[in-house]
Motif scaffolding. Structure first.
Motif, PDB file in Angstrom:
ATOM      1  N   LEU A  40      19.390 -36.589   2.211  1.00 33.37           N
ATOM      2  CA  LEU A  40      19.646 -36.353   0.789  1.00 33.37           C
ATOM      3  C   LEU A  40      20.578 -35.149   0.648  1.00 33.37           C
ATOM      4  CD1 LEU A  40      15.989 -36.795  -0.482  1.00 33.37           C
ATOM      5  CD2 LEU A  40      17.890 -38.341  -0.951  1.00 33.37           C
ATOM      6  N   ALA A  41      21.793 -35.387   0.193  1.00 37.31           N
ATOM      7  CA  ALA A  41      22.782 -34.309   0.105  1.00 37.31           C
ATOM      8  C   ALA A  41      22.356 -33.212  -0.860  1.00 37.31           C
ATOM      9  CB  ALA A  41      24.129 -34.888  -0.320  1.00 37.31           C
ATOM     10  N   SER A  42      21.553 -33.557  -1.869  1.00 40.90           N
ATOM     11  CA  SER A  42      21.128 -32.571  -2.867  1.00 40.90           C
ATOM     12  C   SER A  42      20.049 -31.641  -2.343  1.00 40.90           C
ATOM     13  CB  SER A  42      20.604 -33.282  -4.112  1.00 40.90           C
ATOM     14  OG  SER A  42      19.407 -33.995  -3.801  1.00 40.90           O
ATOM     15  N   LEU A  43      19.294 -32.066  -1.318  1.00 43.87           N
ATOM     16  CA  LEU A  43      18.125 -31.314  -0.873  1.00 43.87           C
ATOM     17  C   LEU A  43      18.538 -30.011  -0.204  1.00 43.87           C
ATOM     18  CD1 LEU A  43      15.021 -31.348  -0.659  1.00 43.87           C
ATOM     19  CD2 LEU A  43      15.295 -32.322   1.636  1.00 43.87           C
ATOM     20  N   GLN A  44      17.982 -28.897  -0.684  1.00 45.87           N
ATOM     21  CA  GLN A  44      18.302 -27.577  -0.145  1.00 45.87           C
ATOM     22  C   GLN A  44      17.149 -26.956   0.637  1.00 45.87           C
ATOM     23  OE1 GLN A  44      21.484 -26.322  -0.402  1.00 45.87           O
ATOM     24  NE2 GLN A  44      21.797 -28.396  -1.233  1.00 45.87           N
ATOM     25  N   VAL A  81      14.408 -46.810 -15.899  1.00 46.58           N
ATOM     26  CA  VAL A  81      12.964 -46.593 -15.999  1.00 46.58           C
ATOM     27  C   VAL A  81      12.635 -45.115 -15.747  1.00 46.58           C
ATOM     28  CG1 VAL A  81      10.685 -47.333 -15.130  1.00 46.58           C
ATOM     29  CG2 VAL A  81      12.551 -48.970 -15.294  1.00 46.58           C
ATOM     30  N   PHE A  82      13.541 -44.404 -15.075  1.00 39.95           N
ATOM     31  CA  PHE A  82      13.439 -42.961 -14.849  1.00 39.95           C
ATOM     32  C   PHE A  82      12.217 -42.562 -14.025  1.00 39.95           C
ATOM     33  CE2 PHE A  82      15.514 -43.526 -19.062  1.00 39.95           C
ATOM     34  CZ  PHE A  82      16.795 -43.132 -18.683  1.00 39.95           C
ATOM     35  N   ASP A  83      11.851 -43.376 -13.045  1.00 37.48           N
ATOM     36  CA  ASP A  83      10.715 -43.030 -12.189  1.00 37.48           C
ATOM     37  C   ASP A  83      11.113 -42.954 -10.716  1.00 37.48           C
ATOM     38  OD1 ASP A  83      11.136 -45.724 -11.721  1.00 37.48           O
ATOM     39  OD2 ASP A  83       9.044 -46.329 -11.979  1.00 37.48           O
ATOM     40  N   ILE A  84      12.427 -42.971 -10.424  1.00 32.11           N
ATOM     41  CA  ILE A  84      12.909 -42.863  -9.042  1.00 32.11           C
ATOM     42  C   ILE A  84      14.036 -41.835  -9.030  1.00 32.11           C
ATOM     43  CG2 ILE A  84      13.853 -44.039  -7.028  1.00 32.11           C
ATOM     44  CD1 ILE A  84      12.839 -46.675  -8.241  1.00 32.11           C
ATOM     45  N   LEU A  85      13.724 -40.623  -8.560  1.00 28.43           N
ATOM     46  CA  LEU A  85      14.689 -39.529  -8.559  1.00 28.43           C
ATOM     47  C   LEU A  85      15.610 -39.621  -7.348  1.00 28.43           C
ATOM     48  CD1 LEU A  85      15.435 -36.798 -10.003  1.00 28.43           C
ATOM     49  CD2 LEU A  85      13.970 -35.705  -8.276  1.00 28.43           C
ATOM     50  N   LEU A  86      16.886 -39.336  -7.567  1.00 31.84           N
ATOM     51  CA  LEU A  86      17.884 -39.426  -6.497  1.00 31.84           C
ATOM     52  C   LEU A  86      18.339 -38.068  -5.975  1.00 31.84           C
ATOM     53  CD1 LEU A  86      20.212 -42.182  -8.027  1.00 31.84           C
ATOM     54  CD2 LEU A  86      18.424 -42.488  -6.304  1.00 31.84           C
ATOM     55  N   ASN A  87      18.163 -36.991  -6.733  1.00 27.04           N
ATOM     56  CA  ASN A  87      18.787 -35.720  -6.346  1.00 27.04           C
ATOM     57  C   ASN A  87      17.835 -34.521  -6.386  1.00 27.04           C
ATOM     58  OD1 ASN A  87      18.731 -35.979  -9.198  1.00 27.04           O
ATOM     59  ND2 ASN A  87      20.420 -34.510  -9.413  1.00 27.04           N
ATOM     60  N   PRO A  88      16.753 -34.539  -5.600  1.00 25.95           N
ATOM     61  CA  PRO A  88      15.858 -33.377  -5.570  1.00 25.95           C
ATOM     62  C   PRO A  88      16.542 -32.163  -4.943  1.00 25.95           C
ATOM     63  CG  PRO A  88      15.317 -34.858  -3.777  1.00 25.95           C
ATOM     64  CD  PRO A  88      16.354 -35.564  -4.623  1.00 25.95           C
ATOM     65  N   THR A  89      16.158 -30.979  -5.413  1.00 21.59           N
ATOM     66  CA  THR A  89      16.635 -29.719  -4.830  1.00 21.59           C
ATOM     67  C   THR A  89      15.648 -29.203  -3.787  1.00 21.59           C
ATOM     68  OG1 THR A  89      17.702 -29.171  -6.934  1.00 21.59           O
ATOM     69  CG2 THR A  89      17.390 -27.373  -5.364  1.00 21.59           C
ATOM     70  N   PRO A 131       6.717 -37.265  -2.738  1.00 22.30           N
ATOM     71  CA  PRO A 131       6.428 -35.880  -2.336  1.00 22.30           C
ATOM     72  C   PRO A 131       5.324 -35.296  -3.209  1.00 22.30           C
ATOM     73  CG  PRO A 131       8.787 -36.236  -2.693  1.00 22.30           C
ATOM     74  CD  PRO A 131       8.077 -37.424  -3.252  1.00 22.30           C
ATOM     75  N   ASP A 132       4.628 -34.293  -2.681  1.00 21.26           N
ATOM     76  CA  ASP A 132       3.565 -33.665  -3.466  1.00 21.26           C
ATOM     77  C   ASP A 132       4.122 -32.849  -4.621  1.00 21.26           C
ATOM     78  OD1 ASP A 132       1.192 -34.564  -2.062  1.00 21.26           O
ATOM     79  OD2 ASP A 132       1.925 -33.385  -0.380  1.00 21.26           O
ATOM     80  N   VAL A 133       5.235 -32.168  -4.406  1.00 20.71           N
ATOM     81  CA  VAL A 133       5.906 -31.417  -5.473  1.00 20.71           C
ATOM     82  C   VAL A 133       7.411 -31.604  -5.308  1.00 20.71           C
ATOM     83  CG1 VAL A 133       6.255 -29.168  -6.581  1.00 20.71           C
ATOM     84  CG2 VAL A 133       4.056 -29.694  -5.518  1.00 20.71           C
ATOM     85  N   VAL A 134       8.092 -31.786  -6.437  1.00 17.16           N
ATOM     86  CA  VAL A 134       9.545 -31.959  -6.447  1.00 17.16           C
ATOM     87  C   VAL A 134      10.146 -30.997  -7.461  1.00 17.16           C
ATOM     88  CG1 VAL A 134      11.462 -33.565  -6.816  1.00 17.16           C
ATOM     89  CG2 VAL A 134       9.265 -34.430  -5.962  1.00 17.16           C
ATOM     90  N   VAL A 135      11.248 -30.352  -7.081  1.00 13.34           N
ATOM     91  CA  VAL A 135      12.028 -29.550  -8.025  1.00 13.34           C
ATOM     92  C   VAL A 135      13.447 -30.099  -8.030  1.00 13.34           C
ATOM     93  CG1 VAL A 135      12.928 -27.271  -8.618  1.00 13.34           C
ATOM     94  CG2 VAL A 135      10.650 -27.481  -7.609  1.00 13.34           C
ATOM     95  N   VAL A 136      14.003 -30.271  -9.217  1.00 12.70           N
ATOM     96  CA  VAL A 136      15.404 -30.674  -9.349  1.00 12.70           C
ATOM     97  C   VAL A 136      16.076 -29.700 -10.310  1.00 12.70           C
ATOM     98  CG1 VAL A 136      14.836 -32.382 -11.136  1.00 12.70           C
ATOM     99  CG2 VAL A 136      17.020 -32.517  -9.948  1.00 12.70           C
ATOM    100  N   CYS A 137      17.214 -29.147  -9.896  1.00  9.82           N
ATOM    101  CA  CYS A 137      17.902 -28.146 -10.722  1.00  9.82           C
ATOM    102  C   CYS A 137      19.292 -28.586 -11.160  1.00  9.82           C
ATOM    103  CB  CYS A 137      17.983 -26.813  -9.974  1.00  9.82           C
ATOM    104  SG  CYS A 137      16.386 -25.955  -9.957  1.00  9.82           S
ATOM    105  N   GLU A 138      19.779 -29.699 -10.651  1.00 12.26           N
ATOM    106  CA  GLU A 138      20.961 -30.310 -11.240  1.00 12.26           C
ATOM    107  C   GLU A 138      20.485 -31.219 -12.376  1.00 12.26           C
ATOM    108  OE1 GLU A 138      22.507 -32.490  -7.970  1.00 12.26           O
ATOM    109  OE2 GLU A 138      23.445 -30.746  -7.025  1.00 12.26           O
ATOM    110  N   GLU A 139      21.415 -31.825 -13.077  1.00 16.88           N
ATOM    111  CA  GLU A 139      21.024 -32.859 -14.032  1.00 16.88           C
ATOM    112  C   GLU A 139      20.321 -33.976 -13.268  1.00 16.88           C
ATOM    113  OE1 GLU A 139      20.523 -34.658 -17.699  1.00 16.88           O
ATOM    114  OE2 GLU A 139      21.357 -32.663 -17.264  1.00 16.88           O
ATOM    115  N   PRO A 140      19.065 -34.286 -13.589  1.00 18.24           N
ATOM    116  CA  PRO A 140      18.346 -35.309 -12.819  1.00 18.24           C
ATOM    117  C   PRO A 140      19.067 -36.652 -12.870  1.00 18.24           C
ATOM    118  CG  PRO A 140      16.840 -34.104 -14.234  1.00 18.24           C
ATOM    119  CD  PRO A 140      18.223 -33.701 -14.647  1.00 18.24           C
ATOM    120  N   ARG A 141      19.189 -37.283 -11.711  1.00 16.17           N
ATOM    121  CA  ARG A 141      19.780 -38.619 -11.628  1.00 16.17           C
ATOM    122  C   ARG A 141      18.702 -39.582 -11.147  1.00 16.17           C
ATOM    123  NH1 ARG A 141      22.998 -39.367  -7.834  1.00 16.17           N
ATOM    124  NH2 ARG A 141      22.908 -37.380  -6.708  1.00 16.17           N
TER     125      ARG A 141
END
Length: 205
Positions: A136-140, A103-111, A88-98
């Motif tokens: 994605l259940a986290s996506l709002q 390697v921490f380069d593949i996000l599972l829970n974007p908001t 995505p061009d911009v991502v926001v995550v407001c839960e604890e990032p999973r």
């Protein structure tokens, strides 16, 4: 950002290994992964870059101290239900990032996910990509931003107390078409002015 389908078919594991070995300065250095196929991500226009940077910068400022994190352009997002990966061009995550691994380069829970539209990606971003994002259940909220005219479209997942049933297809849609408009991002309690989104962007006659 422009896309084109590559002919190579890989497993998800092969795709991740391939991506992590790719030289960062190659002409096409990133690929999305959809139904076993690689989708090449090529360079973006000036307007596309300005809009992406404007949004990510404004959100970083608005969310300072909130615990939310904002990523621009280079954070890969996984849609595990469909075994797909996107940039995505911009991502926001407001839960604890999973993340998918350490390697921490593949996000599972974007908001919130934001895509800046271009002629080559508009149908893809509106259609097939959104169908994967909706899983994605986290996506709002999902935000689409036009770069050749003033138009920001927001899709919001209904809250449980709202009358609309919460299914993959039932998202609340709102369009904003004037520079004086302000996009309410209710999931993060922020407002994003179109004046900020389109700062320094010029439009074709």
């Amino acid at each position: 950002m422009a896309t084109s389908a590559a002919q190579t078919r890989l497993t998800p594991e092969e795709y991740i290994a391939f991506e992590r070995k790719a030289p960062p300065d190659s002409e096409i250095s990133r690929y999305e992964y959809l139904n076993g196929e690689l989708i090449a991500m090529s360079g973006a226009s000036r307007a596309h870059n300005l809009i992406s940077n404007n949004i990510s910068g404004e959100l970083r400022s608005l969310l300072k101290g909130s615990g939310c994190e904002t990523y621009a352009n280079a954070m890969r997002v996984s849609a595990p239900v469909t075994s797909s990966y996107f940039y995505p061009d911009v991502v926001v995550v407001c839960e604890e990032p999973r993340f998918e691994d350490d390697v921490f380069d593949i996000l599972l829970n974007p908001t919130i996910l934001v895509e800046v539209l271009s002629p080559s990606t508009e149908a893809y971003d509106r259609g097939e990509k959104f169908s994967h994002y909706r899983q994605l259940a986290s996506l709002q909220e999902y935000v689409l931003v036009s770069q050749d005219k003033v138009l920001v479209e927001r899709y919001r997942r209904p809250k449980k107390h709202e009358t609309l049933p919460i299914t993959a297809q039932d998202w609340i849609f709102t369009a904003f078409q004037a520079l004086e408009d302000i996009v309410p991002l209710t999931s993060i309690q922020c407002e994003l002015p179109l004046q900020e989104i389109y700062e320094r962007v010029t439009f074709p006659d």
